[in-house]
Design a protein around this motif. Structure first.
Motif, PDB file in Angstrom:
ATOM      1  N   THR A 149       0.833  -1.211   0.000  1.00 22.36           N
ATOM      2  CA  THR A 149       0.000   0.000   0.000  1.00 22.36           C
ATOM      3  C   THR A 149       0.863   1.254   0.000  1.00 22.36           C
ATOM      4  OG1 THR A 149      -1.772  -1.145   1.180  1.00 22.36           O
ATOM      5  CG2 THR A 149      -1.778   1.254   1.268  1.00 22.36           C
ATOM      6  N   GLN A 152       2.648   2.091  -3.246  1.00 29.11           N
ATOM      7  CA  GLN A 152       1.750   2.759  -4.188  1.00 29.11           C
ATOM      8  C   GLN A 152       1.688   4.255  -3.901  1.00 29.11           C
ATOM      9  OE1 GLN A 152      -1.872   0.556  -3.561  1.00 29.11           O
ATOM     10  NE2 GLN A 152      -1.301  -1.070  -4.983  1.00 29.11           N
ATOM     11  N   GLU A 153       1.689   4.625  -2.616  1.00 35.85           N
ATOM     12  CA  GLU A 153       1.670   6.049  -2.244  1.00 35.85           C
ATOM     13  C   GLU A 153       2.978   6.726  -2.656  1.00 35.85           C
ATOM     14  OE1 GLU A 153       1.180   9.861  -0.527  1.00 35.85           O
ATOM     15  OE2 GLU A 153      -0.141   8.379  -1.429  1.00 35.85           O
ATOM     16  N   PHE A 156       2.898   7.304  -6.318  1.00 38.60           N
ATOM     17  CA  PHE A 156       1.971   8.373  -6.689  1.00 38.60           C
ATOM     18  C   PHE A 156       2.622   9.736  -6.477  1.00 38.60           C
ATOM     19  CE2 PHE A 156      -1.305  11.476  -5.577  1.00 38.60           C
ATOM     20  CZ  PHE A 156      -2.091  11.424  -6.716  1.00 38.60           C
ATOM     21  N   ASP A 206      -4.378  12.294  -3.654  1.00 36.21           N
ATOM     22  CA  ASP A 206      -3.297  12.229  -2.658  1.00 36.21           C
ATOM     23  C   ASP A 206      -3.879  11.947  -1.283  1.00 36.21           C
ATOM     24  OD1 ASP A 206      -0.707  12.222  -1.785  1.00 36.21           O
ATOM     25  OD2 ASP A 206      -0.498  14.395  -1.729  1.00 36.21           O
ATOM     26  N   HIS A 208      -6.731  10.440  -0.613  1.00 37.29           N
ATOM     27  CA  HIS A 208      -7.250   9.077  -0.612  1.00 37.29           C
ATOM     28  C   HIS A 208      -6.138   8.069  -0.374  1.00 37.29           C
ATOM     29  CE1 HIS A 208      -9.672   5.618  -1.708  1.00 37.29           C
ATOM     30  NE2 HIS A 208      -8.751   5.263  -2.580  1.00 37.29           N
ATOM     31  N   ARG A 209      -4.996   8.245  -1.036  1.00 36.94           N
ATOM     32  CA  ARG A 209      -3.899   7.299  -0.883  1.00 36.94           C
ATOM     33  C   ARG A 209      -3.253   7.424   0.491  1.00 36.94           C
ATOM     34  NH1 ARG A 209      -2.600   4.664  -5.434  1.00 36.94           N
ATOM     35  NH2 ARG A 209      -3.463   5.427  -7.395  1.00 36.94           N
ATOM     36  N   THR A 210      -3.215   8.618   1.046  1.00 39.42           N
ATOM     37  CA  THR A 210      -2.632   8.818   2.372  1.00 39.42           C
ATOM     38  C   THR A 210      -3.517   8.217   3.452  1.00 39.42           C
ATOM     39  OG1 THR A 210      -1.588  10.862   1.620  1.00 39.42           O
ATOM     40  CG2 THR A 210      -1.740  10.542   3.996  1.00 39.42           C
ATOM     41  N   GLU A 212      -5.531   5.581   3.191  1.00 38.77           N
ATOM     42  CA  GLU A 212      -5.719   4.128   3.141  1.00 38.77           C
ATOM     43  C   GLU A 212      -4.719   3.392   4.028  1.00 38.77           C
ATOM     44  OE1 GLU A 212      -8.252   2.469   1.801  1.00 38.77           O
ATOM     45  OE2 GLU A 212      -9.056   4.450   1.423  1.00 38.77           O
TER      46      GLU A 212
END
Length: 212
Positions: A149, A152-153, A156, A206, A208-210, A212
């Motif tokens: 996970t 992926q961040e 990004f 950004d 959303h990814r932070t 998760e």
């Protein structure tokens, strides 16, 4: 519950899950420490002592991870408020600091050389406690999931956030008042970026990814 509160509950729940595994491991290690060891169990005793040190450091690592995550989410929220046209726009220096913060990441990066050795060499059998062995394997699996996970961040940020901002700002000047003329020019460019629809979309992704 607000959108931010809901998002915080998600990633705090994730931190609580991994922390509960770690606490369970530390409790199991403490229980094993009270057992009487025979001379030929010296290796196990050394392994358990090393694991206790690793997981105690892990608890501190989780705290650092969550503090960094809170800082980044606060920066994204500040920029989102300004992008939305709030009546009171934060000052330019605060916005510049927030923009720089969106390019950062500092997430959960535990160091477990002893555990890694046990899991990759089959030496986990040196630990006699079935419950402790299961907990260590569960932690290894959860750590792998988290690593995917967070990779992926990182990707990004490197592939989307940094290029986007670099195309609009002199990033060195934006982050450093030591170059007063260039820094002032970078600050003046902020309002125009805040009005871009694409900037709002970038913030959303950004965040959303932070979260998760």
């Amino acid at each position: 519950m607000t959108g931010r509160e809901a998002s915080e509950s998600r990633w705090k729940r994730r931190a609580a899950e991994i922390l509960s595994i770690i606490v369970g491991i530390l409790l199991a290690l403490s229980a094993d420490a009270g057992r009487k060891y025979l001379a030929d169990r010296g290796t196990e005793r050394e392994i358990l002592a090393a694991l206790r040190a690793e997981f105690a450091a892990d608890v501190r690592e989780i705290g650092a991870d969550q503090k960094a995550r809170e800082g980044k989410l606060a920066a994204i929220e500040l920029l989102g408020t300004a992008h939305g046209g709030a009546a009171e726009t934060p000052d330019a220096e605060a916005l510049a600091a927030a923009l720089i913060e969106t390019m950062n990441w500092r997430y959960y990066t535990p160091s477990h050389p002893v555990l890694d050795d046990l899991l990759t060499t089959g030496r986990l059998d040196l630990i006699r406690s079935d419950g402790l062995r299961r907990a260590l394997m569960e932690f290894g699996q959860e750590r792998t999931r988290i690593a995917v996970t967070e990779e992926q961040e990182r990707n990004f940020v490197a592939q989307q956030v940094q290029p986007y901002l670099a195309a609009r700002f002199d990033l060195e000047a934006l982050s450093s008042p030591g170059y007063p003329v260039q820094h002032a020019a970078a600050l003046r460019a902020i309002p125009a970026v805040l009005t871009e629809t694409s900037f709002g979309s970038l913030l959303y992704l950004d965040r959303h990814r932070t979260e998760e």
